[in-house]
Design a protein around this motif. Sequence first.
Motif, PDB file in Angstrom:
ATOM      1  N   SER A  51       0.780  -1.238  -0.019  1.00  0.00           N
ATOM      2  CA  SER A  51      -0.013  -0.019   0.008  1.00  0.00           C
ATOM      3  C   SER A  51       0.890   1.428  -0.067  1.00  0.00           C
ATOM      4  O   SER A  51       0.348   2.217  -0.745  1.00  0.00           O
ATOM      5  N   LEU A  52       2.019   1.133   0.582  1.00  0.00           N
ATOM      6  CA  LEU A  52       2.906   2.450   0.747  1.00  0.00           C
ATOM      7  C   LEU A  52       3.581   2.476  -0.557  1.00  0.00           C
ATOM      8  O   LEU A  52       3.737   3.767  -1.313  1.00  0.00           O
ATOM      9  N   LEU A  53       4.087   1.702  -1.071  1.00  0.00           N
ATOM     10  CA  LEU A  53       4.604   1.774  -2.519  1.00  0.00           C
ATOM     11  C   LEU A  53       3.724   2.016  -3.417  1.00  0.00           C
ATOM     12  O   LEU A  53       3.848   2.971  -4.338  1.00  0.00           O
ATOM     13  N   GLY A  54       2.366   1.403  -3.612  1.00  0.00           N
ATOM     14  CA  GLY A  54       1.294   1.802  -4.260  1.00  0.00           C
ATOM     15  C   GLY A  54       0.665   3.183  -4.393  1.00  0.00           C
ATOM     16  O   GLY A  54       0.680   4.053  -5.266  1.00  0.00           O
ATOM     17  N   GLY A  55       0.843   3.748  -2.884  1.00  0.00           N
ATOM     18  CA  GLY A  55       0.475   5.229  -2.805  1.00  0.00           C
ATOM     19  C   GLY A  55       1.639   6.048  -3.364  1.00  0.00           C
ATOM     20  O   GLY A  55       0.974   6.981  -4.073  1.00  0.00           O
ATOM     21  N   ALA A  56       2.762   5.748  -3.305  1.00  0.00           N
ATOM     22  CA  ALA A  56       3.724   6.631  -3.631  1.00  0.00           C
ATOM     23  C   ALA A  56       3.971   6.573  -5.196  1.00  0.00           C
ATOM     24  O   ALA A  56       3.800   7.675  -5.827  1.00  0.00           O
ATOM     25  N   LEU A  79      13.950  12.591  -2.980  1.00  0.00           N
ATOM     26  CA  LEU A  79      15.410  12.335  -2.342  1.00  0.00           C
ATOM     27  C   LEU A  79      15.364  12.908  -1.209  1.00  0.00           C
ATOM     28  O   LEU A  79      15.901  12.348  -0.035  1.00  0.00           O
ATOM     29  N   ALA A  80      14.994  14.456  -1.046  1.00  0.00           N
ATOM     30  CA  ALA A  80      14.820  14.863   0.227  1.00  0.00           C
ATOM     31  C   ALA A  80      13.954  14.217   1.270  1.00  0.00           C
ATOM     32  O   ALA A  80      14.364  14.334   2.556  1.00  0.00           O
ATOM     33  N   GLY A  81      12.696  13.897   0.866  1.00  0.00           N
ATOM     34  CA  GLY A  81      11.940  12.954   1.850  1.00  0.00           C
ATOM     35  C   GLY A  81      12.799  11.804   2.274  1.00  0.00           C
ATOM     36  O   GLY A  81      12.738  11.557   3.583  1.00  0.00           O
ATOM     37  N   ILE A  82      13.254  11.123   1.538  1.00  0.00           N
ATOM     38  CA  ILE A  82      14.216  10.000   1.955  1.00  0.00           C
ATOM     39  C   ILE A  82      15.266  10.222   2.791  1.00  0.00           C
ATOM     40  O   ILE A  82      15.328   9.608   4.194  1.00  0.00           O
ATOM     41  N   ILE A  83      15.917  11.394   2.855  1.00  0.00           N
ATOM     42  CA  ILE A  83      16.896  11.748   3.734  1.00  0.00           C
ATOM     43  C   ILE A  83      16.348  12.039   4.996  1.00  0.00           C
ATOM     44  O   ILE A  83      17.050  11.890   6.112  1.00  0.00           O
ATOM     45  N   LEU A  84      15.317  13.179   4.981  1.00  0.00           N
ATOM     46  CA  LEU A  84      14.410  13.429   6.050  1.00  0.00           C
ATOM     47  C   LEU A  84      14.243  12.341   7.011  1.00  0.00           C
ATOM     48  O   LEU A  84      14.460  12.465   8.273  1.00  0.00           O
ATOM     49  N   PHE A  85      13.698  11.206   6.328  1.00  0.00           N
ATOM     50  CA  PHE A  85      13.271   9.912   7.158  1.00  0.00           C
ATOM     51  C   PHE A  85      14.461   9.404   7.720  1.00  0.00           C
ATOM     52  O   PHE A  85      14.306   8.786   8.830  1.00  0.00           O
ATOM     53  N   PHE A  86      15.566   9.361   7.062  1.00  0.00           N
ATOM     54  CA  PHE A  86      16.767   8.670   7.296  1.00  0.00           C
ATOM     55  C   PHE A  86      17.201   9.541   8.802  1.00  0.00           C
ATOM     56  O   PHE A  86      17.824   8.975   9.761  1.00  0.00           O
ATOM     57  N   ILE A  87      17.169  10.695   8.820  1.00  0.00           N
ATOM     58  CA  ILE A  87      17.635  11.755   9.711  1.00  0.00           C
ATOM     59  C   ILE A  87      16.847  11.560  10.815  1.00  0.00           C
ATOM     60  O   ILE A  87      17.289  11.393  12.180  1.00  0.00           O
ATOM     61  N   VAL A 200       3.111  23.223  -0.699  1.00  0.00           N
ATOM     62  CA  VAL A 200       2.571  21.854  -0.723  1.00  0.00           C
ATOM     63  C   VAL A 200       3.157  21.095  -1.887  1.00  0.00           C
ATOM     64  O   VAL A 200       3.194  19.919  -1.751  1.00  0.00           O
ATOM     65  N   LEU A 201       3.296  21.704  -3.100  1.00  0.00           N
ATOM     66  CA  LEU A 201       3.846  20.928  -4.205  1.00  0.00           C
ATOM     67  C   LEU A 201       5.031  20.260  -4.010  1.00  0.00           C
ATOM     68  O   LEU A 201       5.519  19.165  -4.672  1.00  0.00           O
ATOM     69  N   TYR A 202       5.818  20.885  -3.361  1.00  0.00           N
ATOM     70  CA  TYR A 202       7.170  20.192  -2.915  1.00  0.00           C
ATOM     71  C   TYR A 202       7.175  19.182  -1.872  1.00  0.00           C
ATOM     72  O   TYR A 202       7.868  18.293  -1.826  1.00  0.00           O
ATOM     73  N   PHE A 203       6.278  19.348  -0.858  1.00  0.00           N
ATOM     74  CA  PHE A 203       6.144  18.567   0.420  1.00  0.00           C
ATOM     75  C   PHE A 203       5.363  17.286  -0.373  1.00  0.00           C
ATOM     76  O   PHE A 203       5.635  16.098   0.159  1.00  0.00           O
ATOM     77  N   LEU A 204       4.541  17.253  -1.433  1.00  0.00           N
ATOM     78  CA  LEU A 204       3.868  16.157  -2.043  1.00  0.00           C
ATOM     79  C   LEU A 204       4.937  15.095  -2.365  1.00  0.00           C
ATOM     80  O   LEU A 204       4.774  13.928  -1.979  1.00  0.00           O
ATOM     81  N   PRO A 205       6.141  15.517  -3.122  1.00  0.00           N
ATOM     82  CA  PRO A 205       7.051  14.189  -3.505  1.00  0.00           C
ATOM     83  C   PRO A 205       7.611  13.950  -2.413  1.00  0.00           C
ATOM     84  O   PRO A 205       8.328  12.842  -2.416  1.00  0.00           O
ATOM     85  N   MET A 206       8.085  14.809  -1.460  1.00  0.00           N
ATOM     86  CA  MET A 206       8.476  14.321  -0.181  1.00  0.00           C
ATOM     87  C   MET A 206       7.865  13.224   0.718  1.00  0.00           C
ATOM     88  O   MET A 206       8.436  12.572   1.255  1.00  0.00           O
ATOM     89  N   THR A 207       6.539  13.409   0.624  1.00  0.00           N
ATOM     90  CA  THR A 207       5.714  12.346   1.197  1.00  0.00           C
ATOM     91  C   THR A 207       6.062  11.064   0.516  1.00  0.00           C
ATOM     92  O   THR A 207       6.077  10.054   1.101  1.00  0.00           O
ATOM     93  N   ALA A 208       5.947  11.040  -1.039  1.00  0.00           N
ATOM     94  CA  ALA A 208       6.265   9.820  -1.596  1.00  0.00           C
ATOM     95  C   ALA A 208       7.806   9.174  -1.104  1.00  0.00           C
ATOM     96  O   ALA A 208       7.692   8.049  -1.127  1.00  0.00           O
ATOM     97  N   GLY A 209       8.615  10.325  -1.089  1.00  0.00           N
ATOM     98  CA  GLY A 209       9.819   9.822  -0.348  1.00  0.00           C
ATOM     99  C   GLY A 209      10.045   8.980   0.764  1.00  0.00           C
ATOM    100  O   GLY A 209      10.558   8.135   1.153  1.00  0.00           O
ATOM    101  N   GLY A 210       9.086   9.566   1.590  1.00  0.00           N
ATOM    102  CA  GLY A 210       8.698   8.847   3.016  1.00  0.00           C
ATOM    103  C   GLY A 210       8.196   7.719   2.950  1.00  0.00           C
ATOM    104  O   GLY A 210       8.702   6.772   3.723  1.00  0.00           O
ATOM    105  N   PHE A 211       7.115   7.527   1.993  1.00  0.00           N
ATOM    106  CA  PHE A 211       6.437   6.314   1.886  1.00  0.00           C
ATOM    107  C   PHE A 211       7.625   5.188   1.393  1.00  0.00           C
ATOM    108  O   PHE A 211       7.504   4.151   2.012  1.00  0.00           O
ATOM    109  N   ILE A 212       8.235   5.545   0.389  1.00  0.00           N
ATOM    110  CA  ILE A 212       9.366   4.554  -0.224  1.00  0.00           C
ATOM    111  C   ILE A 212      10.331   4.256   1.076  1.00  0.00           C
ATOM    112  O   ILE A 212      10.843   3.100   1.048  1.00  0.00           O
ATOM    113  N   TYR A 213      10.489   5.111   1.660  1.00  0.00           N
ATOM    114  CA  TYR A 213      11.690   5.015   3.008  1.00  0.00           C
ATOM    115  C   TYR A 213      11.146   3.885   3.618  1.00  0.00           C
ATOM    116  O   TYR A 213      11.886   2.955   4.205  1.00  0.00           O
TER     117      TYR A 213
END
Length: 253
Positions: A51-56, A79-87, A200-213
């Motif tokens: 569901s997370l990968l599908g949502g992203a 990528l910023a979303g992935i890095i944020l969740f890593f941090i 919000v437009l920038y936060f949207l792909p960051m959300t996808a990055g978070g789901f993928i992470y």
Amino acid sequence: MTTITSQTWLYALGSVIVVSFISLVGVATLSLSRNLLNRILLFLVSFAVGSLLGGAFIHILPEAFASDLNPLAVSASVLAGIILFFILEKFFRWRHCHLETTDDHVHPVVPMNIFGDAMHNFIDGILIGVSYAVSIPLGMATTVAVLLHEIPQEIGDFGILIHGGLTVKKALLFNFASALTSVIGVVLALIIGTSMEGIVLYFLPMTAGGFIYIAGSDLIPELHHNTDLKVSILQLMALLGGIAVMFGLAFVF
């Protein structure tokens, strides 16, 4: 300014309230044996991965690439979303985990788990709020993805709190209280979406990055603990089921 309607607020707040009540699902597992519970959790985690990968990839990223953002900006935001969740995981000791504490699988002490869960729910609220700020259908799809990974998360958290010495009543109370931080997250996301043009437009792909992470770093490794062929096939089917749900939602919403 980005316009956030009263309907958007209603849907977003209603969604996080529903997600918050999922924190009470842990009490339903009290009568289950640990072996049965762990088997159920692994299949729920598999479904959550899908569901997370599908949502992203099916909902959030197509919406982001169809927006006014440059494709390179979308990729950089993922990528910023992935890095944020890593941090968050690396420096705040917060992670999505769904297994109880054992000699081989040790969790932080109870207060740290409560803090981590509160942060996790706060961020879930932001993810839901950001999605609703773009569109109600996208917000609904994101809510479903969050909901499906929240169920095994809350079952695991409940087991951790009980194992850590809390009574059932206190475990449910702390779990529910930490879940309510998602309301703060969604309110913050909608306020930002109202006051800051285009953010919000920038936060949207960051959300996808978070789901993928979350799916790739936290959940999929848990599925590799059991290498039995039959269990692995069932996990794969559950994962594909989660993706299928997201495909279905693309036609519903």
